[in-house]
Design an enzyme around this catalytic site. Structure first.
Site, PDB file in Angstrom:
ATOM      1  N   ASP A 294       0.821  -1.220   0.000  1.00  0.00           N
ATOM      2  CA  ASP A 294       0.000   0.000   0.000  1.00  0.00           C
ATOM      3  C   ASP A 294       0.855   1.270   0.000  1.00  0.00           C
ATOM      4  O   ASP A 294       1.805   1.378   0.762  1.00  0.00           O
ATOM      5  CB  ASP A 294      -0.858   0.049   1.278  1.00  0.00           C
ATOM      6  CG  ASP A 294      -1.886  -1.063   1.343  1.00  0.00           C
ATOM      7  OD1 ASP A 294      -2.914  -0.858   1.985  1.00  0.00           O
ATOM      8  OD2 ASP A 294      -1.635  -2.142   0.764  1.00  0.00           O
TER       9      ASP A 294
ATOM     10  N   ASP B 163      -3.970  -0.280  -3.531  1.00  0.00           N
ATOM     11  CA  ASP B 163      -4.120   0.847  -2.597  1.00  0.00           C
ATOM     12  C   ASP B 163      -3.103   1.950  -2.862  1.00  0.00           C
ATOM     13  O   ASP B 163      -2.319   2.343  -1.984  1.00  0.00           O
ATOM     14  CB  ASP B 163      -4.046   0.356  -1.141  1.00  0.00           C
ATOM     15  CG  ASP B 163      -5.392  -0.167  -0.664  1.00  0.00           C
ATOM     16  OD1 ASP B 163      -5.555  -0.384   0.546  1.00  0.00           O
ATOM     17  OD2 ASP B 163      -6.284  -0.370  -1.514  1.00  0.00           O
TER      18      ASP B 163
ATOM     19  N   ASN C  69      -8.406  -2.551  -2.575  1.00  0.00           N
ATOM     20  CA  ASN C  69      -9.784  -2.207  -2.234  1.00  0.00           C
ATOM     21  C   ASN C  69     -10.045  -0.700  -2.295  1.00  0.00           C
ATOM     22  O   ASN C  69     -11.206  -0.270  -2.353  1.00  0.00           O
ATOM     23  CB  ASN C  69     -10.197  -2.774  -0.869  1.00  0.00           C
ATOM     24  CG  ASN C  69      -9.388  -2.182   0.265  1.00  0.00           C
ATOM     25  OD1 ASN C  69      -8.159  -2.188   0.242  1.00  0.00           O
ATOM     26  ND2 ASN C  69     -10.064  -1.665   1.265  1.00  0.00           N
ATOM     27  N   HIS C  70      -8.979   0.085  -2.340  1.00  0.00           N
ATOM     28  CA  HIS C  70      -9.186   1.521  -2.492  1.00  0.00           C
ATOM     29  C   HIS C  70      -9.201   1.966  -3.941  1.00  0.00           C
ATOM     30  O   HIS C  70      -9.394   3.142  -4.228  1.00  0.00           O
ATOM     31  CB  HIS C  70      -8.129   2.312  -1.695  1.00  0.00           C
ATOM     32  CG  HIS C  70      -8.488   2.448  -0.249  1.00  0.00           C
ATOM     33  ND1 HIS C  70      -9.105   3.570   0.256  1.00  0.00           N
ATOM     34  CD2 HIS C  70      -8.356   1.594   0.783  1.00  0.00           C
ATOM     35  CE1 HIS C  70      -9.325   3.400   1.555  1.00  0.00           C
ATOM     36  NE2 HIS C  70      -8.877   2.202   1.901  1.00  0.00           N
TER      37      HIS C  70
ATOM     38  N   HIS D   8      -4.026  -8.241  -3.305  1.00  0.00           N
ATOM     39  CA  HIS D   8      -4.001  -7.135  -2.367  1.00  0.00           C
ATOM     40  C   HIS D   8      -4.456  -7.524  -0.953  1.00  0.00           C
ATOM     41  O   HIS D   8      -3.767  -7.260   0.025  1.00  0.00           O
ATOM     42  CB  HIS D   8      -4.869  -5.977  -2.861  1.00  0.00           C
ATOM     43  CG  HIS D   8      -4.982  -4.880  -1.843  1.00  0.00           C
ATOM     44  ND1 HIS D   8      -3.950  -4.000  -1.594  1.00  0.00           N
ATOM     45  CD2 HIS D   8      -5.980  -4.536  -0.993  1.00  0.00           C
ATOM     46  CE1 HIS D   8      -4.313  -3.172  -0.635  1.00  0.00           C
ATOM     47  NE2 HIS D   8      -5.542  -3.462  -0.250  1.00  0.00           N
TER      48      HIS D   8
ATOM     49  N   HIS E  87      -2.623  -4.609   2.378  1.00  0.00           N
ATOM     50  CA  HIS E  87      -3.928  -4.318   2.983  1.00  0.00           C
ATOM     51  C   HIS E  87      -3.895  -3.967   4.464  1.00  0.00           C
ATOM     52  O   HIS E  87      -4.803  -3.305   4.975  1.00  0.00           O
ATOM     53  CB  HIS E  87      -4.845  -5.528   2.757  1.00  0.00           C
ATOM     54  CG  HIS E  87      -6.309  -5.287   2.923  1.00  0.00           C
ATOM     55  ND1 HIS E  87      -6.960  -4.163   2.504  1.00  0.00           N
ATOM     56  CD2 HIS E  87      -7.266  -6.066   3.462  1.00  0.00           C
ATOM     57  CE1 HIS E  87      -8.252  -4.258   2.772  1.00  0.00           C
ATOM     58  NE2 HIS E  87      -8.469  -5.407   3.358  1.00  0.00           N
TER      59      HIS E  87
ATOM     60  N   SER F 286     -15.505  25.309  -6.933  1.00  0.00           N
ATOM     61  CA  SER F 286     -15.042  26.653  -6.631  1.00  0.00           C
ATOM     62  C   SER F 286     -14.761  26.818  -5.147  1.00  0.00           C
ATOM     63  O   SER F 286     -14.213  27.815  -4.721  1.00  0.00           O
ATOM     64  CB  SER F 286     -16.101  27.657  -7.046  1.00  0.00           C
ATOM     65  OG  SER F 286     -17.313  27.337  -6.372  1.00  0.00           O
TER      66      SER F 286
ATOM     67  N   ASP G 128     -22.697  37.685  -0.431  1.00  0.00           N
ATOM     68  CA  ASP G 128     -22.997  37.560  -1.859  1.00  0.00           C
ATOM     69  C   ASP G 128     -23.833  36.321  -2.156  1.00  0.00           C
ATOM     70  O   ASP G 128     -23.934  35.885  -3.292  1.00  0.00           O
ATOM     71  CB  ASP G 128     -21.696  37.516  -2.676  1.00  0.00           C
ATOM     72  CG  ASP G 128     -20.867  36.298  -2.334  1.00  0.00           C
ATOM     73  OD1 ASP G 128     -19.862  36.050  -3.020  1.00  0.00           O
ATOM     74  OD2 ASP G 128     -21.219  35.576  -1.375  1.00  0.00           O
TER      75      ASP G 128
ATOM     76  N   GLU H  49     -14.297  27.337   4.955  1.00  0.00           N
ATOM     77  CA  GLU H  49     -14.283  28.219   6.113  1.00  0.00           C
ATOM     78  C   GLU H  49     -15.306  27.765   7.134  1.00  0.00           C
ATOM     79  O   GLU H  49     -15.052  27.776   8.336  1.00  0.00           O
ATOM     80  CB  GLU H  49     -14.622  29.657   5.690  1.00  0.00           C
ATOM     81  CG  GLU H  49     -13.414  30.434   5.258  1.00  0.00           C
ATOM     82  CD  GLU H  49     -13.749  31.907   5.059  1.00  0.00           C
ATOM     83  OE1 GLU H  49     -13.299  32.468   4.055  1.00  0.00           O
ATOM     84  OE2 GLU H  49     -14.451  32.462   5.917  1.00  0.00           O
TER      85      GLU H  49
END
Lengths: 713, 162
Positions: free
Chosen positions: A174, A203, A235-236, A287, A467, A647, A687, A694
């Protein structure tokens, strides 16, 4: 001074006693450190994998959102199916290729410019660029992904390699987005080439911050040296996992224009990665692991690209949906809706137990937009007749649960999927047998007998898998028949573990190489390593406590009838265990988390003392604040998904809607006014849009001890 | 709340401590641990057995079925007895310091790494090279390249109680 013989003998006796004393003492010291290291590990793993609950929350929230969507931006489909839908590619190969070629790269871009077919110049350019923290332009990423997809399509599920032509094959585990580790491996062991073949065992992405760079490098080498560079799926390598564990977010943040298209390509690329590699017909590399149902011959016939994600709809949810649909349809007046729901009911029964097969024309894990289930149906135009019928069936992404799935005669698709999930998710255990891996929610725990049986069946002698994070970077088990290799050092925390790779030559005797990426050059002592990792784990645990404060306090107070502020250790342990539902040695951890009063009982409020809110938070009730702390990660993921143009901003309307849905789904009573106030107080420049980063920053907790340390310099 | 000081409560509390410690090493959550971890578990519960002591305890635990695993039902009574009888009492900071002073024949106030290595890897219940290296990494003063054992002992005892 006059060392007579008897003095010497006496000294010798004393020195032996002294030595024994020191040895006894030191071994106990080490044992305590080992205990701390072990429970630190438990904490990290519990929190990491206790995702089954969190995952459930997130998954069911997705379905809830889809279920109840209202017009968010008025002109598009629902919020998230644009990411979760399977992609039916409208463009032909030629058109797509042309489209990418036509992307204009500005003159001002000074990063690598790839040309296909790739050459060593390109891979060198990539490595240099990434060392300098440059980003590869989206055009080249798209082209690279596209070429990789074409290449992988011709690959079989299992790749057979031989050591006869090369000195040694290097196998890495991994990486999880840790570019420093990959660069360190290349530095120590050389770049991939015909003389230096590599296998990367899955992974590659998620968690670390440089997942994009890693896959770019790995895919580039894959195309450059197709016979000497091999990638197994982990697995990822799963787009739904990526939503939760950071890769999706990373791509969207780095590639605002082309990110979405990249993610769609990646869905295919990931599912096309081979599942296993076999060296000299003797060594099997996968894996996760194996199960008692794995058969390599069957595995080689599986249609691997169909298993886009391990998360899928269990049988139970189909029935649940049936009920759900009935309940809702009965309350609706519109004729069209009842027709639609009748269609859906019929569709479900026709498909029988395996709804996954109904959508497996393209992807087994697609979540479909529930055009029929919205409450506003009467106002909306009827669903387009050209949509495929699976849209009638609402699917909930749900990690494979062994318990809920046992249809009587599993169709072939089901068996295939099980094999793939077992390969990607299983873990070895020390005792015999094969049992469902409830910790992870998928795959199996397989014992030494299962390993022995499989190896024998196929004439193999060794299983190499990854893994699981291991402190030394690697670990042997099952009498040396299984090697776990893990290549992301400092996975949980600075100093938490080494990374390693293993080399196999023609004699197939594994040689291990360890390393550790370190911010400082001085080697940490065992004690320092344990302390750093433990500190980090305890901080994470305290945040969990804080996020469940009101539930915990309510339960504590139930035991504290006389309102003394204290309860017994047993009671404290019981409460924490039942509220947090993390299987941890709470009694052993208690001294680290809560104080004892003079009478030996636990002052239960003391476990919240170290944590305080960070920035001054928007005006919300404590209850709401707590929920925000607890689900901060989930909210972040959701906001990132809603923020289609990447954005960093979402409209107040979107914020309001998402939050309302999320909190009603969680059963947290929040009135509209509170949400509006919250939204408005965050919209600093008035706006009408919110910088959600934030917003989330406000709900990051501060650990008071850390602050003190920082102040002390 | 029951009377905290009754004998029953003490036994129950003790057993819960044992259970917790055991669980940390029970990797497969089936109430068994690898026999090689027994020493660590016993020590982490506050006892200071020697290797010989451990050997005896393990022999007793593995009496009927030496499978390489120890079951909780077997471990619990043995460990409870050890804790209630306060066997293998702790080594105090003073005692530890005295032990170092004994080894410091010339009363220099410090020990050379080679000296300490010789004693600890050849005498008593010898350290493995790994154990020795690990201790040295924490004990040796990097500037002077000696072991200032007084400081070392205070530091280790402080670490241990944190």
């Amino acid at each position: 001074r006059g060392c007579s013989r008897s003095t010497r003998v006496l000294f010798h006796e004393y020195s032996i006693k002294a030595a024994i004393l020191i040895q006894r003492w030191y071994r106990r010291y080490v044992a305590r450190l080992e205990m701390r290291r072990r429970y630190t590990w438990n904490i990290f793993q519990s929190i990491e994998y206790a995702g089954e609950q969190d995952q459930l929350q997130l998954s069911s929230f997705f379905s809830f959102m889809l279920d109840n969507f209202t017009h968010m931006n008025g002109n598009g489909p629902d919020l998230i199916s644009h990411l979760l839908d399977s992609v039916v590619d409208p463009l032909t190969e030629e058109v797509r290729q042309l489209k990418y070629e036509q992307i204009v790269v500005p003159e001002s871009y000074c990063g690598p410019r790839l040309s296909f077919p790739l050459s060593v110049t390109d891979t060198n350019a990539l490595l240099s660029a990434f060392k300098e923290e440059q980003t590869l332009h989206g055009k080249y990423v798209l082209q690279l992904l596209y070429e990789t997809k074409k290449f992988l399509k011709q690959m079989p599920n299992i790749i057979y390699l031989s050591t006869s032509y090369a000195k040694e094959i290097t196998i890495c585990g991994d990486l999880h987005g840790r570019l420093d580790d990959l660069l360190l491996i290349f530095y120590k062991n050389g770049l991939p080439s015909a003389e230096n073949p590599y296998i990367f065992n899955g992974d590659f992405v998620d968690r670390g911050k440089k997942s994009t760079e890693i896959i770019i490098i790995l895919f580039a080498f894959l195309l450059l040296y197709p016979d000497h560079m091999h990638l197994n799926r982990g697995n990822h390598e799963d787009h739904i996992m990526n939503l939760r564990y950071g890769f999706t977010r990373e791509v969207m943040q780095k590639y605002k224009t082309h990110g979405r298209e990249m993610l769609q390509l990646l869905q295919d690329v990931f599912s096309l990665l081979p599942l296993a590699t076999v060296i000299d017909n003797k060594v099997l590399i996968v894996h996760g692991g194996i199960s008692d149902k794995i058969d390599l011959d069957f595995l080689s016939t599986v249609e691997r690209h169909k298993v886009k994600s391990a998360l899928r709809l269990p049988k139970r949810s189909v029935d649940h949906l049936n009920v759900h649909a009935n309940v809702r349809s009965s309350s609706r007046q519109s004729g069209r809706t009842s027709r639609a729901s009748r269609r859906r009911k019929k569709h479900i029964t026709k498909q029988g137990s395996c709804s996954s097969s109904s959508s497996s024309s393209s992807s087994s894990s697609s979540v479909c937009s529930p055009r029929v289930s919205s409450r506003n149906t009467s106002r909306r135009p009827p669903p387009s007749p050209s949509l495929p019928s699976p849209t009638d069936v609402l699917q909930v992404p749900f990690l494979d649960s062994f318990v809920s799935l046992e249809p009587p005669e599993p169709p072939r698709d089901e068996l295939e999927r099980q094999q793939v999930v077992d390969i990607l998710w299983s873990d070895p255990k020390n005792q015999s047998g094969c049992s469902p891996n409830s910790f992870r929610g998928g795959g199996c725990y397989f014992g030494p007998d299962v390993t022995q049986a499989l190896l024998q069946k196929h004439g193999l002698c060794l299983l190499i898998r990854s893994h699981e994070c291991k402190q030394e970077g690697y670990e042997l088990c099952h009498n040396g028949q299984v090697i776990t290799i893990f290549s992301a050092s400092n996975y949980y925390e600075e100093g938490s573990n080494r990374g390693a790779y293993v080399k196999l030559g023609p004699e197939l005797v594994p040689r291990f190489f360890q390393y550790q990426v370190s911010r400082s050059t001085r080697k940490l002592t065992l004690h320092q390593r344990v302390c750093v990792a433990e500190g980090s784990a305890l901080r994470a645990l305290k945040e969990k406590l804080y996020g469940h404060r009101s539930d915990l306090m309510a339960a504590f107070q139930q035991y504290d009838i006389d309102n003394t502020g204290r309860i017994s250790t047993s009671e404290w342990t019981q409460v924490v265990e039942s509220v947090l539902r993390l299987d941890l040695p709470w009694r052993t951890l208690r001294p680290r988390l809560a104080r004892l009063g003079a009478d030996g009982n636990v002052e239960y409020e003391s476990c919240f003392e170290d944590i305080s809110p960070g920035e001054p938070i928007p005006p919300v009730t404590p209850n709401l604040a707590e929920t925000l702390y607890r689900y901060r990660t989930d909210l972040e993921i959701i906001f990132n998904i809603i923020d289609k143009d990447h954005s960093g901003q979402i409209s107040i309307e979107e914020f309001r809607q998402t939050w309302k849905l999320f909190s009603s789904h969680l059963g947290v009573a929040v009135n509209d006014q509170t949400i509006d106030d919250m939204a408005r107080s965050i919209d600093f420049n008035k706006d009408g849009s919110i910088d959600f980063n934030e917003f989330l920053e406000a709900f990051r907790v501060v650990h008071k001890l850390d602050v003190k340390e920082q102040q002390q310099g | 709340m029951a009377d905290k000081y009754s004998a029953d409560t003490i036994i129950t509390e003790t057993q819960k401590r044992i259970s917790n410690a055991f669980d940390v090493f029970d990797h497969e959550s089936n109430k068994t641990v690898d026999v090689r971890e027994i020493g660590t578990i016993i020590r982490s519960l506050g006892c200071f057995p020697s290797e010989a002591d451990l050997h005896d305890i393990i022999a007793e635990l593995e009496e009927e079925e030496p499978t390489g695993f120890v079951r909780y039902e077997k471990f619990l009574p043995t460990m409870t007895k050890i804790l209630l009888e306060r066997k293998f009492r702790p080594i105090t900071e003073d005692l530890l310091l005295q032990a170092f002073e004994v080894l410091d024949q010339q009363k220099k106030g410090h020990l050379e790494p080679e000296e300490l290595t010789k004693y600890l890897t050849q005498e008593g219940e010898p350290f493995t090279q790994e154990e020795m290296d690990e201790m040295l990494s924490a004990a040796v003063d990097p500037d002077k390249n000696v072991i200032l054992y007084k400081d070392f002992v205070s530091m280790m005892t402080f670490d241990d109680t944190r």
